[in-house]
Scaffold this active site. Structure first.
Site, mmCIF file in Angstrom:
data_model
loop_
_atom_site.group_PDB
_atom_site.id
_atom_site.type_symbol
_atom_site.label_atom_id
_atom_site.label_comp_id
_atom_site.label_asym_id
_atom_site.label_seq_id
_atom_site.Cartn_x
_atom_site.Cartn_y
_atom_site.Cartn_z
ATOM 1 N N ASP A 273 0.982 -1.225 0.252
ATOM 2 C CA ASP A 273 0.006 -0.151 0.024
ATOM 3 C C ASP A 273 0.822 1.300 -0.082
ATOM 4 O O ASP A 273 2.167 1.129 0.265
ATOM 5 C CB ASP A 273 -0.867 0.013 1.225
ATOM 6 C CG ASP A 273 -2.179 0.914 0.955
ATOM 7 O OD1 ASP A 273 -1.996 1.818 -0.014
ATOM 8 O OD2 ASP A 273 -3.105 0.761 1.656
HETATM 9 C C1 BGC Z 1 -4.840 3.213 0.296
HETATM 10 C C2 BGC Z 1 -5.085 2.447 -0.885
HETATM 11 C C3 BGC Z 1 -4.808 2.873 -2.419
HETATM 12 C C4 BGC Z 1 -3.676 3.455 -2.260
HETATM 13 C C5 BGC Z 1 -3.292 4.404 -3.679
HETATM 14 C C6 BGC Z 1 -3.888 4.387 -0.039
HETATM 15 O O1 BGC Z 1 -3.626 5.218 0.890
HETATM 16 O O2 BGC Z 1 -4.834 2.625 1.429
HETATM 17 O O3 BGC Z 1 -6.426 1.528 -0.760
HETATM 18 O O4 BGC Z 1 -5.163 1.990 -3.069
HETATM 19 O O5 BGC Z 1 -3.692 4.549 -1.380
HETATM 20 O O6 BGC Z 1 -3.952 5.293 -3.796
#
Ligand code: BGC
Length: 736
Positions: A273
């Site tokens: 993530d």
């Molecule tokens: C989130 C994810 C997301 C990623 C990319 C993160 O802050 O937890 O779910 O896909 O950002 O934007």
């Protein structure tokens, strides 16, 4: 004891097939890999946020994937640098959070789960892929599969709610929709199952928080949707921010290597993530950024999203012998394989005119509307106030009635509010509408316009109040400790209840809110999780009676946020509800010391929730006949067949979501009081009766038992068919 063993046999089978067949793609991957320098390999493992400004990084081979760029010209610039200027011409993979639609916005995933209709969810995902790929996006960070049982957590909006089985059905539907039949089709978008794992169990619903989940509970509750979507071919997986029992997922070798790769035999690509590798420093699991890269890669991560740790330190770590080149090859192999499968080497560029042809296409809007219709849940309908089929003049009020941006919900970057149709606009097609907003936005506390709204109500046949949450109040990092309607919205509803007119409340929100006092102040309530672009026409059809509500709750609705976490499929305590709860008002002053009935309940809110999982009314009523089991004694290879008559007793053609629940009465470990095992949407004409049969292989009663084996334990079971998780009379059967 006879046992049904799945996991090991599947893993062995998968391992066997992957050993034998070296596909054409594998050969291409190996050939390319053999030409790559270590630095070029590390570049592929790096994902950066941005657009055209990354073209030099792309030309230098320092980036394998970009996210957050949907400007097709910029995408083509970065792609050209990668394909035509980098030494090996490896294309860039473009990613985006396409969570519930790209331009045409569908209801938030929690709303989609309320449809209990995998077919419309799959269609929505397909449409999202068609629109997003036309803008150059070939990889979406969706579906979110985190089982979520605490509505204080803002990200409940992004998943399918509290039930593992519903989560499986919705997750698989989304993966199929995004990826289509063949990843190399230019309209196919790789799915990313996230966040692996347990992220939804954050303590107190506070985002990013720690979780304490036992291995058994991971396996029985939090893994199933990941396993099912992995088996359905999900191309990628994202690790989660949280730690489980002290180990952050991004550095959890057991999760990624032993379970995902080993037991499940899954061979897709793993991404972190956003900076979840870097955050292992704050967790106190890694010493510094270099250490995070070492831990993440060795745990099994293939690509780093935005920590910069991989690109900066992997070369050094390899030289020091802390990461083997074998681990690097494994990661790069997974990344290249996906790029080949997506056909990026053959078709790296986006047609800059494509999006104009597909965005907001009439059939996309029609599907978004159907999904919004099916996702709305009728919670109350006193004296059958709804549908408002006779009213001519209605007063429309409330801050969500004409809020085109807010009704799209969380995680919307590309949907344009100019294309959203609000309830106000749609209702004007059906009624003579008097419009008085009353409040400007959901948190507005200023009641000075209430007098105007009251006055306007006098001229209307009925009042429809649109309340809820602005989109920014749910989603990532938007936890709440109080789940009542914000601002003066409850006061507005209370004011309307004094007008003597029929009052219909429509809630548009990103989570289950605590609406008990609002229910007392209205005749009817429709709950619509943020319904997206076509929410207005969908709700107008439901209000007018051109469509009949069929949505069911994907999460338990609470009386008070203090009841969270609360879910229907809990284990029993040693002191289950026995109907003897004593509430605050029943306790005499200077009461003698007593434990007041000795069951597990709150003195103020009692034992039960406001509405159970699976609940939802219709404009008609459905009568369930007693379930009849084909056999009451079964063996582990049998299929349970249960039939019942479902009758539409009203005057509307309508759809009921019939649900099948099972309880395993005694286990080697305590089993949930009920578990959803099947559901089906059944449409019946007025007065029609249909005999419905559910089939459930006994093998699907398996669970991770005391010995941590996936087995069906013989013994007594109970089974219900009903319109929600709290209704119906059980029938019993035995597994020998
Ligand atoms: C989130 C994810 C997301 C990623 C990319 C993160 O802050 O937890 O779910 O896909 O950002 O934007």
């Amino acid at each position: 004891m006879k046992r049904v063993r799945f996991i090991l046999s599947i893993a062995v089978l998968l391992a066997a097939t992957s050993c034998t067949a070296q596909t054409e793609t594998d050969k291409r991957v190996d050939e390319l890999l053999s030409k790559m320098t270590l630095q070029e390999k590390i570049g592929q493992m790096n994902q950066l946020s941005g657009g055209a400004e990354l073209k030099n990084e792309a030309a230098a081979g320092n980036v394998g994937s970009i996210l957050n760029c949907t400007d097709v010209k910029a995408i083509n610039i970065v792609q050209k640098a990668a394909v035509e200027e980098s030494r090996l011409g490896i294309p860039i993979l473009v990613a985006r959070d396409v969570i519930h639609g790209f331009h045409t916005i569908f209801p938030i995933p929690l709303g989609q789960a309320a449809t209990f209709d995998p077919a419309i969810v799959e269609k929505g995902a397909r449409i999202s892929a068609v629109e997003a790929t036309a803008s150059g996006v070939r990889w979406t960070f969706s579906p979110m599969l985190d089982v979520a049982r605490d509505p204080r957590w803002g990200r409940v909006a992004e998943g399918s709610g509290e039930d593992p089985y519903l989560d499986v059905q919705m997750g698989v539907a989304m993966v199929k929709g995004y990826q289509g039949d063949d990843l190399s089709d230019p309209t196919s978008m790789a799915a990313c199952i996230k966040h692996f794992v347990g992220y939804g169990a954050a303590e107190g619903g506070r985002d990013y928080n720690s979780t304490m989940i036992s291995e058994r509970s991971l396996r029985n509750t939090y893994f199933p949707a990941f396993k099912a979507t992995a088996e359905a071919g999900a191309a990628t997986l994202m690790t989660s921010f949280n730690e489980i029992d002290g180990v952050p997922s991004t550095g959890n070798k057991w999760l990624l290597k032993d379970v995902l790769r080993g037991e499940w035999g899954w061979d897709g690509m793993i991404v972190t993530d956003w900076n979840s590798a870097g955050e292992m420093i704050a967790h106190g699991f890694s010493r510094d950024l270099k250490h995070t890269a070492e831990q993440a890669v060795n745990a099994g991560v293939d690509m780093d999203m935005m920590s910069y740790g991989f690109i900066q330190y992997i070369e050094e770590l390899v030289k020091e012998g802390k990461i083997s080149e074998k681990e690097i090859d494994r990661a790069v192999r997974n990344i290249l394989k996906l790029k080949f499968e997506l056909g990026l080497f053959e078709n790296p560029y986006v047609d800059e005119t494509a999006s104009a042809r597909v965005d907001y296409a009439p059939e996309h809007l029609e599907a978004a509307k159907q999904c919004a219709v099916e996702s709305a849940i009728l919670l109350q309908n006193k004296k059958n106030v709804l549908p408002l089929d006779k009213a001519k003049t209605i007063l429309v009020t409330g801050p969500l009635a004409d809020a085109p941006y807010e009704q799209m919900g969380t995680w919307v970057f590309d949907g344009q509010k100019e294309h959203t149709v609000t309830p106000l606009t749609a209702l004007r097609e059906e009624y003579n509408v008097i419009w008085e907003p009353g409040l400007k936005y959901s948190r507005d506390e200023n009641t000075k316009d209430f007098a105007k709204v009251r006055k306007a109500a006098a001229k209307a046949d009925a009042v429809v109040v649109f309340v809820g949450e602005e989109s920014i109040l749910s989603g990532e990092a938007h936890s709440l400790s109080n789940l009542d309607l914000q601002g003066a919205q409850s006061e507005l509803i209370a004011e309307m209840s004094k007008t003597g007119k029929p009052v219909v409340v429509v809630v548009m929100a990103g989570r289950p809110l605590t609406i008990e006092r609002d229910l007392a102040n209205c005749d009817a309530m429709l709950y619509s999780f943020h319904p997206g672009t076509m929410g207005g026409p969908a709700l107008a059809d439901l209000i007018k009676g051109k469509a009949v509500p069929s949505g069911k709750l994907p999460m338990t609705f609470l009386r008070d946020a203090g009841q969270a976490p609360f879910y229907y499929n809990h284990n029993n305590t040693g002191r289950p509800n026995n109907g003897t709860e004593t509430l605050l008002k029943d306790i005499p002053v200077e009461a003698g010391q007593t434990s007041l009935g000795c069951t597990s309940f709150y003195l103020d809110t009692g034992y039960g929730p406001l509405f159970p999982f699976g609940y939802g009314l219709s404009y008609t009523t459905f009568e369930y006949g007693a379930p009849v089991l084909e056999k009451a004694e079964l063996s582990e290879n049998d299929v349970i067949r249960v039939s019942f008559d479902l009758k539409n007793k009203g005057k509307y053609e309508a759809t009921e979501v019939a649900q099948l629940y099972v309880q395993d009465c005694v286990g080697s470990v305590v089993r949930p009081v009920k578990e959803l095992k099947r559901f089906e949407r059944i449409t019946l004409a007025p007065g029609e009766t249909k005999t419905v049969t559910f089939e459930l292989p006994v093998a699907e009663l398996a669970f991770w038992n005391f010995d941590m084996e996936y087995v069906v334990e013989p013994g007594d079971f109970r089974l219900w068919v009903a319109g929600d998780s709290a209704s119906g009379e059980p029938v019993s059967f035995v597994v020998k």
